[in-house]
Design a protein around this motif. Structure first.
Motif: not given
Length: 130
Positions: A38, A41-42, A44-46, A48-49, A73, A77
């Motif tokens: 988690n 993943q958080t 990685l999501d951040a 992307e922004d 990245y 990943e």
């Protein structure tokens, strides 16, 4: 109570207790892996922004080392992919242990019910009290 059990039943009860310990260890490992997944993943999501030109750092032991977007990245990943596989493996292991536990519990109950008329209720109580 365990001392009055037949040797075969005592052995099955000990196996049940070992499986219960194994199940607890697997559950703890799974919980830890899910938490780490988690977090990754958080992150990685951040990521992307974030603008690709932003200066970033990664932890290497006690140090922060500059890294570029693509490296960060790719690293995150890979970590997410690895953790997803680990969680899946732990889910399978948890299922196998649960199946073994239930099978062994049934064997023990049948053994106790077949061996002594009053032994049936003692089986689940003995296993649950462990």
């Amino acid at each position: 109570m365990q001392g009055s059990l037949p040797p075969e039943a005592q052995e099955k009860l000990e196996e049940l207790q070992d499986l219960q310990e194994t199940a607890q260890k697997v559950a703890a490992q799974k919980e830890s892996a899910e938490s780490t997944l988690n977090d990754a993943q958080t992150a990685l999501d951040a990521l992307e922004d974030i603008d690709e030109d932003t200066v970033m750092y990664r932890e290497v032991g006690e140090l922060l080392v500059e890294t570029d977007y693509d490296e960060a990245y790719e690293s995150l990943e890979d970590r997410v992919d690895t953790l997803e596989i680990r969680v899946e493996q732990l889910n399978k292991q948890e299922s196998r242990v649960q199946e073994q536990f239930e099978s062994l519990q049934q064997e023990l109950q049948q053994m106790l019910q077949g061996g002594a008329g009053g032994g049936g209720p003692m089986g689940p109580g003995g296993a649950g009290g462990a």
